[in-house]
Design a protein around this motif. Structure first.
Motif, PDB file in Angstrom:
ATOM      1  N   HIS A 177      11.180  -1.590   1.700  1.00 58.74           N
ATOM      2  CA  HIS A 177      11.658  -1.512   0.319  1.00 58.74           C
ATOM      3  C   HIS A 177      11.753  -2.914  -0.257  1.00 58.74           C
ATOM      4  N   GLY A 178      11.190  -3.091  -1.417  1.00 56.00           N
ATOM      5  CA  GLY A 178      11.292  -4.366  -2.124  1.00 56.00           C
ATOM      6  C   GLY A 178      10.782  -4.198  -3.537  1.00 56.00           C
ATOM      7  N   GLU A 179      11.569  -4.616  -4.518  1.00 58.48           N
ATOM      8  CA  GLU A 179      11.166  -4.459  -5.911  1.00 58.48           C
ATOM      9  C   GLU A 179       9.942  -5.299  -6.255  1.00 58.48           C
ATOM     10  N   ASP A 180       9.715  -6.366  -5.489  1.00 56.45           N
ATOM     11  CA  ASP A 180       8.613  -7.271  -5.801  1.00 56.45           C
ATOM     12  C   ASP A 180       7.462  -7.110  -4.817  1.00 56.45           C
ATOM     13  N   ARG A 181       7.289  -5.927  -4.249  1.00 48.69           N
ATOM     14  CA  ARG A 181       6.231  -5.716  -3.266  1.00 48.69           C
ATOM     15  C   ARG A 181       4.858  -5.953  -3.881  1.00 48.69           C
ATOM     16  N   ASP A 182       3.999  -6.611  -3.118  1.00 51.28           N
ATOM     17  CA  ASP A 182       2.612  -6.842  -3.537  1.00 51.28           C
ATOM     18  C   ASP A 182       1.787  -5.653  -3.051  1.00 51.28           C
ATOM     19  N   TRP A 183       1.591  -4.678  -3.939  1.00 50.68           N
ATOM     20  CA  TRP A 183       0.923  -3.453  -3.525  1.00 50.68           C
ATOM     21  C   TRP A 183      -0.552  -3.667  -3.209  1.00 50.68           C
ATOM     22  N   ARG A 184      -1.145  -4.684  -3.812  1.00 47.74           N
ATOM     23  CA  ARG A 184      -2.527  -5.006  -3.461  1.00 47.74           C
ATOM     24  C   ARG A 184      -2.611  -5.452  -2.000  1.00 47.74           C
ATOM     25  N   ALA A 185      -1.596  -6.203  -1.547  1.00 51.77           N
ATOM     26  CA  ALA A 185      -1.559  -6.637  -0.144  1.00 51.77           C
ATOM     27  C   ALA A 185      -1.311  -5.450   0.780  1.00 51.77           C
ATOM     28  N   VAL A 186      -0.462  -4.497   0.312  1.00 50.68           N
ATOM     29  CA  VAL A 186      -0.209  -3.291   1.108  1.00 50.68           C
ATOM     30  C   VAL A 186      -1.509  -2.510   1.298  1.00 50.68           C
ATOM     31  N   MET A 187      -2.260  -2.352   0.214  1.00 53.88           N
ATOM     32  CA  MET A 187      -3.523  -1.626   0.297  1.00 53.88           C
ATOM     33  C   MET A 187      -4.523  -2.366   1.187  1.00 53.88           C
ATOM     34  N   ALA A 188      -4.536  -3.707   1.081  1.00 48.64           N
ATOM     35  CA  ALA A 188      -5.459  -4.498   1.903  1.00 48.64           C
ATOM     36  C   ALA A 188      -5.139  -4.323   3.387  1.00 48.64           C
ATOM     37  N   TYR A 189      -3.853  -4.202   3.706  1.00 49.03           N
ATOM     38  CA  TYR A 189      -3.428  -3.978   5.091  1.00 49.03           C
ATOM     39  C   TYR A 189      -3.995  -2.658   5.606  1.00 49.03           C
ATOM     40  N   GLN A 190      -3.879  -1.597   4.783  1.00 47.74           N
ATOM     41  CA  GLN A 190      -4.421  -0.299   5.201  1.00 47.74           C
ATOM     42  C   GLN A 190      -5.940  -0.363   5.359  1.00 47.74           C
ATOM     43  N   SER A 191      -6.593  -1.126   4.479  1.00 49.00           N
ATOM     44  CA  SER A 191      -8.053  -1.264   4.554  1.00 49.00           C
ATOM     45  C   SER A 191      -8.474  -1.967   5.840  1.00 49.00           C
ATOM     46  N   ARG A 192      -7.708  -2.981   6.245  1.00 51.04           N
ATOM     47  CA  ARG A 192      -8.032  -3.679   7.496  1.00 51.04           C
ATOM     48  C   ARG A 192      -7.918  -2.733   8.683  1.00 51.04           C
ATOM     49  N   VAL A 193      -6.894  -1.881   8.656  1.00 47.02           N
ATOM     50  CA  VAL A 193      -6.729  -0.905   9.733  1.00 47.02           C
ATOM     51  C   VAL A 193      -7.913   0.063   9.744  1.00 47.02           C
TER      52      VAL A 193
END
Length: 457
Positions: free
Chosen positions: A80-96
């Motif tokens: 949880h974080g109001e300032d989450r970088d969702w592009r980075a979250v998506m990039a993490y899933q893409s790497r997986v």
């Protein structure tokens, strides 16, 4: 299309997050952090019940490393974080997703695991006393939506990577005869004849079965098992050659040593059977070469070694072969020492000549079943099939000494002495070949930092 996904998906993550209260997202994040080990245990316990999934997860290092990675992934996804970088979250899933494609884990196995993980989170949410009844439904809704978006990002990356790999695989299948067909045909016919002549000599000397040369371990056998069978995959002649080789090594050779020396008729019959199998292999080999033509794309134009284009295909193929046959292979990462100074002092024409002569040294040293790549510049890679750590280190040292002794010819009748640094790594059974490549790179870095002109492994 990829750009549309890149722009649209992070917005979906952000919109999803905004649909739930900060308090609820904080509680789900706390549950994920508190129960991450339990959830990872549950996930891998369920996955190991699946026979297909267990094939990819049974390796001890996979279980150890992936358990920790799964805990990190759970915490990151639900953080949880109001300032989450969702592009980075998506990039993490893409790497997986890329990793899953690289190690060839079927996507339906990944989705099966996601479904089980949802069930694990549901059990955690159901028994948590810090959630009201209404919050439990909302929490599970948040978990399901986050997991679905994660799987969508993974699947998009998986599909893209898998398509690239499939195109490279098909290209390599057509290419992997890898040389002028007529020259390769003569080379392999000669290798097959060499094996047959050696076998007849050893038989005449009365040697035991353990001393007789197996065709599977011969120059021809290594070439066919690791290159030819892949190049001609799908052709019925390929299966016929494989069956004949297996019959020779597993039936005829042991039978020959059991035949009494004095029984001339039995020995003659046995030799005829061997000869017939060799003739069968030669006949089918001729047919295979007649059906294929030369394809030059994928070969480095300067050195004629394989280019980086097919590295992923070859590595994945050898990892799968090692898993099926319980064998090992080695990777040698090689750099020509101080190569930039050669170009600076003598010019690029001289540098090109050094690269070509070095490639010729490699080709003269490796076996028919091994692979030699030029990765770019002065960087080379050898993949040595069916080998041991001791044998791979011997070859690496032999190559280092051969380069050190060689007088590399330059324009205007000049010559030059060069050296190489080599890093060796053995494939340890892990399904992700990038681990082996990184280990070889690390060993190469150590060889260079220790003074160059040496082998590290």
């Amino acid at each position: 299309m990829d750009q549309l996904l890149t722009d649209a998906v992070p917005a979906e993550w952000e919109q999803l997050s905004s649909r739930y209260s900060a308090a609820l997202r904080e509680k789900v994040s706390r549950l994920a952090q508190t129960h991450k080990r339990e959830l990872a245990d549950f996930f891998y316990g369920e996955m190991m019940r699946d026979k297909l999934a267990a094939q990819f997860l049974s390796h001890e290092q996979v279980k150890t490393r992936l358990h920790a990675s799964m805990q990190d992934w759970i915490c990151d996804l639900f953080h949880h974080g109001e300032d989450r970088d969702w592009r980075a979250v998506m990039a993490y899933q893409s790497r997986v997703g890329d990793i899953h494609a690289r190690v060839d884990v079927p996507m339906h196995v990944v989705l099966h695991g996601a479904r089980k993980l949802k069930a694990g989170m549901a059990a955690v949410i159901a028994r948590d006393g810090g959630l009201a009844d209404a919050e439990r439904y909302e929490a599970q809704s948040l978990v399901n939506a986050m997991m679905d978006l994660a799987m969508e990002s993974m699947s998009a990356a998986y599909a893209s990577s898998h398509d690239r790999n499939s195109r490279a695989e098909e290209s390599y299948r057509l290419f992997s005869v890898a040389q002028n067909v007529a020259a390769e045909k003569e080379r392999q016919r000669a290798a097959l004849l060499d094996w047959e002549n050696q076998l007849m000599f050893e038989q005449a000397m009365g040697h035991s079965a353990s001393q007789l040369p197996k065709i599977g371990a011969s120059e021809f056998g290594l070439w066919f098992r690791h290159k030819g069978s892949h190049a001609f995959g799908g052709a019925p002649e390929t299966a016929s050659i494989q069956n004949a080789m297996q019959h020779i090594d597993e039936v005829l050779l042991p039978l020959g040593s059991a035949a009494p020396m004095q029984d001339g008729a039995a020995r003659l019959q046995h030799l005829r059977a061997l000869r017939e199998q060799a003739k069968t292999i030669g006949f089918h080999l001729e047919r295979l070469f007649e059906q294929h033509s030369e394809l030059e794309s994928g070969r480095d134009a300067l050195t004629r070694l394989l280019s980086r284009k097919f590295l992923s295909v070859v590595m994945a193929k050898e990892v799968a072969y090692a898993r099926r046959s319980n064998t090992r292979f080695a990777v040698l990462a090689i750099d020509i020492d101080h190569f930039k100074s050669i170009n600076d002092q003598y010019g690029h024409e001289a540098g090109d000549l050094v690269l070509q002569q070095f490639a010729a040294l490699i080709n003269n040293l490796i076996r028919a079943g091994d692979y030699a790549f030029r990765l770019g510049g002065e960087e080379f890679l050898l993949l040595m099939v069916d080998t041991t750590e001791e044998a791979a280190l011997r070859v690496a040292e032999k190559l280092r000494k051969a380069v050190e002794r060689e007088g590399f010819r330059l324009p205007q009748e000049r010559s030059l002495r060069v050296t190489v640094s080599i890093g060796m790594a053995m494939h340890d059974g892990h399904p992700d070949y990038m681990r082996t490549l990184r280990k070889a790179d690390d060993a190469l870095y150590l060889a260079k930092s220790d003074g160059r002109n040496r082998v590290s492994g």
